[in-house]
Design a protein around this motif. Structure first.
Motif, mmCIF file in Angstrom:
data_model
loop_
_atom_site.group_PDB
_atom_site.id
_atom_site.type_symbol
_atom_site.label_atom_id
_atom_site.label_comp_id
_atom_site.label_asym_id
_atom_site.label_seq_id
_atom_site.Cartn_x
_atom_site.Cartn_y
_atom_site.Cartn_z
ATOM 1 N N PHE A 202 42.909 53.422 28.560
ATOM 2 C CA PHE A 202 44.232 53.039 27.797
ATOM 3 C C PHE A 202 45.242 53.979 28.070
ATOM 4 N N VAL A 203 46.446 53.569 28.227
ATOM 5 C CA VAL A 203 47.795 54.324 28.591
ATOM 6 C C VAL A 203 48.515 53.838 27.399
ATOM 7 N N GLU A 204 48.808 54.866 26.620
ATOM 8 C CA GLU A 204 49.617 54.771 25.348
ATOM 9 C C GLU A 204 51.107 54.651 25.828
ATOM 10 N N ILE A 205 51.880 54.410 24.960
ATOM 11 C CA ILE A 205 53.448 54.330 25.151
ATOM 12 C C ILE A 205 54.059 55.615 25.534
ATOM 13 N N LEU A 206 53.777 56.607 24.685
ATOM 14 C CA LEU A 206 54.580 57.748 25.024
ATOM 15 C C LEU A 206 53.827 58.533 26.321
ATOM 16 N N GLU A 207 52.585 58.157 26.655
ATOM 17 C CA GLU A 207 52.167 58.697 27.744
ATOM 18 C C GLU A 207 52.514 58.043 29.218
ATOM 19 N N ALA A 208 52.746 56.700 28.811
ATOM 20 C CA ALA A 208 53.649 55.989 29.922
ATOM 21 C C ALA A 208 54.848 56.694 30.292
ATOM 22 N N ALA A 209 55.568 56.922 28.933
ATOM 23 C CA ALA A 209 56.992 57.419 29.144
ATOM 24 C C ALA A 209 56.850 58.744 29.810
ATOM 25 N N GLN A 210 55.830 59.583 29.461
ATOM 26 C CA GLN A 210 55.808 61.019 30.050
ATOM 27 C C GLN A 210 55.452 60.770 31.623
ATOM 28 N N MET A 211 54.710 59.635 31.816
ATOM 29 C CA MET A 211 54.267 59.543 33.330
ATOM 30 C C MET A 211 55.534 59.183 34.282
ATOM 31 N N LEU A 212 56.414 58.141 33.553
ATOM 32 C CA LEU A 212 57.675 57.852 34.272
ATOM 33 C C LEU A 212 58.557 58.848 34.108
#
Length: 268
Positions: A202-212
């Motif tokens: 799973f990729v959470e929203i904050l994690e996805a934002a951090q990845m971006l």
């Protein structure tokens, strides 16, 4: 519901199909679409001889729930960005019959996943098992006749059987050729709710934002490095042009001197 192949000579199978058709028609929520969505990360894996390259990929997991006093439904789908799949692919329903205390995995008798061999099938079954075990672990899981097409290739059949058994399902065959396979009925509590978390995460929203954000930072760094390299290349080009001009001038001067010496030598 489970689908089975019927032949004109088999009246029992025909009757079973009619019963299943009636049951399917009686089920509610035929048009329910996924309402909640989460991002999944498919980890990059080594190239597989059968399925080819398996790069890093992100997909969307969608699901919806419905409940009434007779039935409950968990509908799950996997959506691929920029890619369309057939309706029966990347789709798993978990039907609960509260009157008969039964649970059925559907909609067909096989789970078709795209991309294959990435851990998505185990993930979907694990999510369905975890959902059903919360309230109905004592219910019975319906048996199902396995699709014959999966048994035509031995490696495909072995992969399918391993997939089912690793989740706690019992696979049996009615023939020595291993063509007529069935999943035996069992309890919901016996179905395992684990999947390979190294393959699917799973990729959470904050994690996805951090990845971006990290990707944007890395891109900016690469742009700075690229500009510096371009400046070096431009500098080298200028120096090269200067050296070429100098060499040209030296060659011309040398030719002029040689010509002058020859003229002096011949006019004495």
């Amino acid at each position: 519901m489970t689908t089975t192949e019927a032949t004109p000579e088999s009246t029992a199978e025909t009757a079973a199909e009619k019963t299943e058709a009636v049951d399917a028609a009686a089920l509610p929520w035929a048009d329910v679409q996924a309402e909640h969505f989460k991002m999944l990360r498919l980890a990059p894996l080594a190239i597989d001889r059968a399925t080819g390259v398996r790069p890093l990929r992100f997909v969307q997991f969608g699901y919806a729930e419905r409940h009434d006093k007779h039935h409950s439904l968990l509908r799950m789908v996997i959506q691929l960005p920029g890619q369309r799949v057939r309706r029966e692919q990347n789709h798993l329903d978990i039907w609960v019959d509260h009157d008969k205390h039964r649970v059925h995995f559907g909609p067909g008798n096989s789970l078709e996943i795209e991309p294959v061999n990435r851990g998505i099938g185990r993930f979907l079954v694990a999510q369905g098992a975890a959902w059903a075990k919360k309230k109905w672990s004592h219910y019975r899981v319906d048996g199902v006749d396995l699709s014959n097409k999966d048994a035509l290739n031995e490696s495909t059949r072995l992969r399918r059987d391993h997939f089912l058994r690793i989740h706690g399902f019992d696979v049996a065959y009615a023939d020595v050729q291993h063509l007529k396979g069935t999943v035996q009925p069992g309890k919901v509590g016996d179905v395992l709710e684990s999947w390979n978390t190294e393959k699917v995460q799973f990729v959470e929203i904050l994690e996805a934002a951090q990845m971006l954000q990290q990707a944007d930072h890395n891109l900016a760094e690469q742009e700075v490095k690229l500009r510096k390299e371009e400046e070096k290349v431009t500098k080298f080009k200028r120096e090269d042009s200067g050296l070429r001009f100098t060499i040209t001038c030296l060659v011309a001067f040398t030719v002029f001197q040689a010509g002058l010496l020859i003229w002096i030598a011949t006019h004495r």
